[in-house]
Design a protein around this motif. Sequence first.
Motif, PDB file in Angstrom:
ATOM      1  N   VAL A   1      27.700  55.004  47.230  1.00  0.00           N
ATOM      2  CA  VAL A   1      27.255  53.678  46.800  1.00  0.00           C
ATOM      3  C   VAL A   1      26.685  52.954  48.011  1.00  0.00           C
ATOM      4  O   VAL A   1      27.311  52.913  49.070  1.00  0.00           O
ATOM      5  N   ARG A   2      25.482  52.408  47.840  1.00  0.00           N
ATOM      6  CA  ARG A   2      24.904  51.582  48.909  1.00  0.00           C
ATOM      7  C   ARG A   2      24.302  50.332  48.289  1.00  0.00           C
ATOM      8  O   ARG A   2      23.788  50.353  47.183  1.00  0.00           O
ATOM      9  N   ARG A   3      24.392  49.280  49.018  1.00  0.00           N
ATOM     10  CA  ARG A   3      23.852  47.997  48.579  1.00  0.00           C
ATOM     11  C   ARG A   3      22.475  47.800  49.161  1.00  0.00           C
ATOM     12  O   ARG A   3      22.213  48.172  50.291  1.00  0.00           O
ATOM     13  N   ASP A   4      21.629  47.189  48.377  1.00  0.00           N
ATOM     14  CA  ASP A   4      20.266  46.844  48.770  1.00  0.00           C
ATOM     15  C   ASP A   4      20.090  45.379  48.395  1.00  0.00           C
ATOM     16  O   ASP A   4      20.782  44.889  47.496  1.00  0.00           O
ATOM     17  N   ALA A   5      19.184  44.698  49.038  1.00  0.00           N
ATOM     18  CA  ALA A   5      18.953  43.282  48.723  1.00  0.00           C
ATOM     19  C   ALA A   5      18.564  43.097  47.257  1.00  0.00           C
ATOM     20  O   ALA A   5      18.774  42.027  46.685  1.00  0.00           O
ATOM     21  N   ARG A   6      18.019  44.150  46.636  1.00  0.00           N
ATOM     22  CA  ARG A   6      17.551  44.047  45.251  1.00  0.00           C
ATOM     23  C   ARG A   6      18.524  44.603  44.226  1.00  0.00           C
ATOM     24  O   ARG A   6      18.287  44.504  43.027  1.00  0.00           O
ATOM     25  N   GLY A   7      19.612  45.227  44.666  1.00  0.00           N
ATOM     26  CA  GLY A   7      20.565  45.805  43.726  1.00  0.00           C
ATOM     27  C   GLY A   7      21.505  46.765  44.424  1.00  0.00           C
ATOM     28  O   GLY A   7      21.656  46.739  45.643  1.00  0.00           O
ATOM     29  N   VAL A   8      22.123  47.630  43.639  1.00  0.00           N
ATOM     30  CA  VAL A   8      23.071  48.615  44.145  1.00  0.00           C
ATOM     31  C   VAL A   8      22.595  49.991  43.707  1.00  0.00           C
ATOM     32  O   VAL A   8      22.116  50.165  42.575  1.00  0.00           O
ATOM     33  N   VAL A   9      22.733  50.967  44.597  1.00  0.00           N
ATOM     34  CA  VAL A   9      22.319  52.336  44.287  1.00  0.00           C
ATOM     35  C   VAL A   9      23.541  53.243  44.283  1.00  0.00           C
ATOM     36  O   VAL A   9      24.292  53.285  45.259  1.00  0.00           O
ATOM     37  N   PHE A  10      23.735  53.939  43.171  1.00  0.00           N
ATOM     38  CA  PHE A  10      24.742  54.987  43.067  1.00  0.00           C
ATOM     39  C   PHE A  10      23.982  56.310  43.200  1.00  0.00           C
ATOM     40  O   PHE A  10      23.179  56.642  42.335  1.00  0.00           O
ATOM     41  N   THR A  11      24.241  57.051  44.249  1.00  0.00           N
ATOM     42  CA  THR A  11      23.606  58.356  44.419  1.00  0.00           C
ATOM     43  C   THR A  11      24.584  59.416  43.937  1.00  0.00           C
ATOM     44  O   THR A  11      25.686  59.552  44.488  1.00  0.00           O
ATOM     45  N   LEU A  12      24.183  60.141  42.906  1.00  0.00           N
ATOM     46  CA  LEU A  12      25.018  61.189  42.326  1.00  0.00           C
ATOM     47  C   LEU A  12      24.597  62.532  42.903  1.00  0.00           C
ATOM     48  O   LEU A  12      23.407  62.826  42.991  1.00  0.00           O
ATOM     49  N   ARG A  13      25.578  63.339  43.276  1.00  0.00           N
ATOM     50  CA  ARG A  13      25.303  64.663  43.831  1.00  0.00           C
ATOM     51  C   ARG A  13      26.226  65.674  43.170  1.00  0.00           C
ATOM     52  O   ARG A  13      27.441  65.480  43.141  1.00  0.00           O
ATOM     53  N   GLY A  14      25.634  66.723  42.606  1.00  0.00           N
ATOM     54  CA  GLY A  14      26.427  67.783  41.990  1.00  0.00           C
ATOM     55  C   GLY A  14      26.444  67.698  40.484  1.00  0.00           C
ATOM     56  O   GLY A  14      25.467  67.294  39.859  1.00  0.00           O
ATOM     57  N   GLU A  15      27.565  68.089  39.893  1.00  0.00           N
ATOM     58  CA  GLU A  15      27.704  68.184  38.445  1.00  0.00           C
ATOM     59  C   GLU A  15      28.548  67.037  37.898  1.00  0.00           C
ATOM     60  O   GLU A  15      29.719  66.906  38.248  1.00  0.00           O
ATOM     61  N   LEU A  16      27.934  66.233  37.031  1.00  0.00           N
ATOM     62  CA  LEU A  16      28.637  65.134  36.366  1.00  0.00           C
ATOM     63  C   LEU A  16      29.180  65.670  35.048  1.00  0.00           C
ATOM     64  O   LEU A  16      28.444  65.829  34.077  1.00  0.00           O
ATOM     65  N   ASP A  17      30.477  65.981  35.049  1.00  0.00           N
ATOM     66  CA  ASP A  17      31.089  66.586  33.879  1.00  0.00           C
ATOM     67  C   ASP A  17      32.487  66.008  33.655  1.00  0.00           C
ATOM     68  O   ASP A  17      32.882  65.050  34.315  1.00  0.00           O
TER      69      ASP A  17
END
Length: 136
Positions: A6-22
Motif C-alpha cells: 500500500v502506498r499513498r499518493d496525493a491523488r489517492g491510495v494504491v494497492f499493488t497486488l502481487r501473486g495469486e488472489l485466492d
Amino acid sequence: MFAVAVRRDARGVVFTLRGELDFDSVVQLHDAAERELGRRDAGPVVVDCAALSFCDSSGVSALIRLARQLTARDRELRLAAVPASVSRLFSLTGLDQLFAVHRDVAEALAGVAAGRGMVVAGGSDEPVRPSEGESA
C-alpha cells in the motif's frame, strides 16, 4: 505467494497486488482494506493488478466488497494494468462493467480515460473482450 503493498499518493491510495488472489490470500486484501477504510483520506483506491497472476471467485468477492465499502464512503475503486489472464475473468463476471479500468496506475490516479465495458490488458493497446460466441 501473495502480497499487498500500500502506498499513498496525493491523488489517492494504491494497492499493488502481487501473486495469486485466492481463498487463502484474500485475507491480506481484507486487512489492507480495513486499514485504509479506518483512515479519513479522500480519493480513489487504485488496485494495481500488473503483477496479479491469478484471481478466483474469492478475489472477485473481495474486490466487490472493497468497492461497496468505498462507495459508502464516497470513494471509488479503480483497477489498473489488469493482465490478460485476469481480464478474462473480470469480463466473464462483469467486473469490467462495475469498475473503472485503466491502462496503468498513473492514468487511474488521474481519473482519465476510464473504461467501463472493457478491460485493457497491461502492456497492450487493445481491449480484451470475450471471443465471439462467448457470453460476458
